[in-house]
Design a protein around this motif. Sequence first.
Motif, PDB file in Angstrom:
ATOM      1  N   MET A   6     -23.195 -18.431   3.940  1.00 34.27           N
ATOM      2  CA  MET A   6     -23.296 -19.617   3.206  1.00 34.27           C
ATOM      3  C   MET A   6     -23.276 -21.206   3.413  1.00 34.27           C
ATOM      4  N   LEU A   7     -24.405 -21.971   3.192  1.00 33.05           N
ATOM      5  CA  LEU A   7     -24.613 -23.415   3.826  1.00 33.05           C
ATOM      6  C   LEU A   7     -24.373 -24.448   2.251  1.00 33.05           C
ATOM      7  N   VAL A   8     -23.426 -25.603   3.233  1.00 34.28           N
ATOM      8  CA  VAL A   8     -23.559 -26.658   2.356  1.00 34.28           C
ATOM      9  C   VAL A   8     -24.047 -27.643   3.277  1.00 34.28           C
ATOM     10  N   GLU A   9     -25.490 -28.597   2.454  1.00 30.00           N
ATOM     11  CA  GLU A   9     -25.177 -29.617   3.124  1.00 30.00           C
ATOM     12  C   GLU A   9     -26.444 -30.401   1.863  1.00 30.00           C
ATOM     13  N   ASP A  10     -25.943 -32.032   2.362  1.00 31.18           N
ATOM     14  CA  ASP A  10     -26.638 -32.667   0.640  1.00 31.18           C
ATOM     15  C   ASP A  10     -27.743 -33.119   1.460  1.00 31.18           C
ATOM     16  N   ASP A  56     -24.159 -29.884  -2.696  1.00 29.51           N
ATOM     17  CA  ASP A  56     -23.256 -30.862  -2.367  1.00 29.51           C
ATOM     18  C   ASP A  56     -22.114 -29.897  -2.517  1.00 29.51           C
ATOM     19  N   GLY A  57     -20.697 -31.057  -2.298  1.00 30.40           N
ATOM     20  CA  GLY A  57     -19.272 -30.659  -2.332  1.00 30.40           C
ATOM     21  C   GLY A  57     -18.733 -29.683  -3.088  1.00 30.40           C
ATOM     22  N   LYS A  58     -19.369 -30.387  -4.352  1.00 31.51           N
ATOM     23  CA  LYS A  58     -19.029 -29.489  -5.770  1.00 31.51           C
ATOM     24  C   LYS A  58     -19.717 -28.043  -5.397  1.00 31.51           C
ATOM     25  N   GLN A  59     -20.446 -28.041  -5.828  1.00 36.48           N
ATOM     26  CA  GLN A  59     -21.551 -26.333  -5.586  1.00 36.48           C
ATOM     27  C   GLN A  59     -20.819 -25.607  -4.232  1.00 36.48           C
ATOM     28  N   GLY A  60     -21.004 -26.116  -3.567  1.00 34.76           N
ATOM     29  CA  GLY A  60     -20.377 -25.266  -2.425  1.00 34.76           C
ATOM     30  C   GLY A  60     -19.134 -24.705  -2.985  1.00 34.76           C
ATOM     31  N   ILE A  61     -17.914 -25.626  -3.670  1.00 31.72           N
ATOM     32  CA  ILE A  61     -16.154 -24.865  -4.210  1.00 31.72           C
ATOM     33  C   ILE A  61     -17.117 -23.993  -5.085  1.00 31.72           C
ATOM     34  N   GLN A  91     -19.743 -34.586   5.780  1.00 28.36           N
ATOM     35  CA  GLN A  91     -19.710 -36.087   4.752  1.00 28.36           C
ATOM     36  C   GLN A  91     -20.770 -35.926   4.199  1.00 28.36           C
ATOM     37  N   LEU A  92     -20.651 -35.450   3.027  1.00 26.22           N
ATOM     38  CA  LEU A  92     -21.131 -34.219   2.000  1.00 26.22           C
ATOM     39  C   LEU A  92     -21.784 -35.288   0.490  1.00 26.22           C
ATOM     40  N   GLY A  93     -21.355 -36.855   0.612  1.00 27.02           N
ATOM     41  CA  GLY A  93     -21.145 -37.501  -0.753  1.00 27.02           C
ATOM     42  C   GLY A  93     -20.209 -37.557  -1.199  1.00 27.02           C
ATOM     43  N   ASP A 134     -15.185 -33.079   0.274  1.00 25.49           N
ATOM     44  CA  ASP A 134     -16.566 -32.828   1.712  1.00 25.49           C
ATOM     45  C   ASP A 134     -16.041 -31.991   2.375  1.00 25.49           C
ATOM     46  N   GLY A 135     -16.658 -31.042   3.781  1.00 26.26           N
ATOM     47  CA  GLY A 135     -16.923 -30.222   4.555  1.00 26.26           C
ATOM     48  C   GLY A 135     -15.305 -29.580   5.262  1.00 26.26           C
ATOM     49  N   TRP A 136     -15.088 -30.789   4.564  1.00 21.21           N
ATOM     50  CA  TRP A 136     -12.892 -30.259   5.496  1.00 21.21           C
ATOM     51  C   TRP A 136     -12.490 -29.169   4.431  1.00 21.21           C
TER      52      TRP A 136
END
Length: 146
Positions: A19-23, A47-52, A70-72, A76-78
């Motif tokens: 899984m790759l999360v990048e805004d 974005d972070g919401k889609q990643g979750i 930093q995903l807006g 966030d990524g943390w």
Amino acid sequence: MRGSLPSQWGDSMTPTLLMLVEDEALILVDVKDSLNDAGFEVVAAHDGKQGIAELDADATRFKAVITDIQLGDEPDGWEIGRHARELVPDMPVVYMSGGSNRDWSSKGVPDSVMIAKPFVAAQLITAVATLITNADTRRLAPPETP
């Protein structure tokens, strides 16, 4: 076969799904293409919401999570890394950042990797492959006896 690792149960092949999360769209496409070229299959979240949401759908399908910090808007990524580890305690996590790498030691999950942007694809591919190999080795190791 590209995008697959040999199955321990015979000749069938199992996809190595990340899984790759990048805004940032251009970075997302570039990183995804590099990972695909290296033989990985990638589910991309913008974005972070889609990643979750992808993690909540079935985190166990992923062999590793790669996330920008930093995903807006939140999360966030943390938080992506922590959530992945809540669902799969030994999930390999790679963080990417252009400026938040100083926070990695306090906010990153244990046994994760931080890669500073800009980076070359080989750095990311090496980090992902190493973390996956280490996690698989720990899973397959016999339990320690006291």
